[in-house]
Design an enzyme around this catalytic site. Structure first.
Site, PDB file in Angstrom:
ATOM      1  N   GLN A 138      35.985  25.001  39.573  1.00 14.80           N
ATOM      2  CA  GLN A 138      35.037  24.940  38.454  1.00 14.80           C
ATOM      3  C   GLN A 138      33.924  25.972  38.652  1.00 14.80           C
ATOM      4  O   GLN A 138      33.564  26.701  37.723  1.00 14.80           O
ATOM      5  CB  GLN A 138      34.437  23.531  38.357  1.00 14.80           C
ATOM      6  N   ASP A 227      25.222  18.137  35.323  1.00 16.32           N
ATOM      7  CA  ASP A 227      26.501  17.425  35.469  1.00 16.32           C
ATOM      8  C   ASP A 227      26.243  15.954  35.204  1.00 16.32           C
ATOM      9  O   ASP A 227      25.078  15.509  35.170  1.00 16.32           O
ATOM     10  CB  ASP A 227      27.023  17.648  36.911  1.00 16.32           C
TER      11      ASP A 227
END
Ligand code: CP
Ligand code: NVA
Length: 308
Positions: A138, A227
């Site tokens: 990611q 996040d």
């Protein structure tokens, strides 16, 4: 044999080469159908096995498409449907068998230790598709996305807001050392990065600022990242953690403090109205959908690098 388990395992030159190849392959296939193979089909006749111990949308889809674009194929194994480390077959034996069948393995696991152990038994490369410690694919794809939007990341300031002690923030700290960017983490004391990654950061001279004030963390920033406040398998009191992280929501007011051309990034899945407002994630500065797409391009390059 080359594994891709942590960003910290690799040299800046290798990581830079992975990003550059991703950029050039992406450019060369402009106008191709989504899953059509690249002209050179470097993975022709080869295959990837993917094992997911946790749910996944993007990692599962993007690895499958990546392999198709490289000219190969993939198979997804459900750990509950195979003998994977269960009573009737050791992890070592499963690894030996996979080595006979496929060319590369991707594992998403709750245990980083499991990943390293499995990697030791395999005689083919293994890629970390997210562990409790890191999410290197990611972050590599996020570097690609950043550079497509705002040019070279070296010397730029990236802000990480919210949970400063999860897989994404760990891999981001490792990337800050390797790609030489400034990293400002805005998080409460309780969710600061762990000791292991902090001592690695110190040793590797990461230009790292940790502050309790989200406003300070985003000041003069080129990119604001966040996040989910509660990660998959995060064994915490969810309600209490969310309450502690509430002042760290990325909203319009916070984005205004960053540079005017700053971008907003989120690896997804997102807790809308928690770590970020709809206004920001759906707004002009957000690049989250391209981030999801770029998982394909970064991972093609990672797979190719592992097998070269
Ligand atoms: N960002 C990411 O890894 O998404 P998934 O959990 O859907 O794979
Ligand atoms: N930190 C998140 C990332 C999801 C892609 C988690 O581990 O759930």
């Amino acid at each position: 044999m080359k594994n891709f388990i942590n960003i910290s395992d690799h040299s800046s030159n290798d990581l830079r080469a992975i990003i550059d190849e991703a950029k050039s392959r992406k450019l060369k296939r402009k106008g191709f159908n989504k899953s059509a193979p690249d002209e050179d089909k470097p993975f022709d006749g080869k295959s990837l096995a993917m094992i997911f111990e946790k749910p996944s949308t993007r990692t599962r889809m993007s690895f499958d498409i990546a392999v198709k674009q490289l000219g190969g194929s993939s198979i997804t194994l459900n750990p509950d449907g195979i003998h994977y480390g269960k009573g009737d077959e050791s992890l070592k034996d499963t690894a030996k068998v996979l080595t006979e069948y496929v060319d590369i393995v991707m594992l998403r696991t709750s245990s980083h230790k499991n990943l390293e152990e499995f990697g030791q038994y395999l005689e083919i490369p293994i890629i970390n598709g997210l562990s409790d410690f890191g999410h290197p694919c990611q972050i590599m794809s996020d570097i690609l996305t950043y550079e497509e939007s705002n040019g070279p990341i070296t010397g730029k300031t990236i802000s990480w807001i919210g949970d400063g002690n999860n897989n994404m923030s760990n891999s981001l700290i490792e990337a800050a050392a390797k790609f030489d960017f400034n990293l400002k983490i805005g998080c409460p004391k309780k969710y600061e990065p762990g000791k292991k990654i902090l001592s690695w950061a110190k040793k590797n001279k990461v230009n790292l600022t940790i502050t309790k004030k989200p406003e300070d963390a985003v000041k003069d920033s080129d990119c604001v990242m966040t996040d989910k406040w509660v990660s998959m398998n995060d064994k915490v009191n969810k309600k209490a953690k969310k309450k502690t992280l509430k002042p760290y929501q990325v909203n319009k007011k916070l984005m205004k403090i960053a540079k005017s051309d700053a971008i907003f990034m989120h690896c997804l899945p997102v807790g809308r109205g928690e770590e970020v407002t709809d206004e920001v994630i759906d707004g002009k500065q957000s690049v989250v959908w391209r981030q999801a797409l770029n998982r394909v391009h970064a991972q093609k390059s990672i797979i190719k690098w592992c097998l070269d």
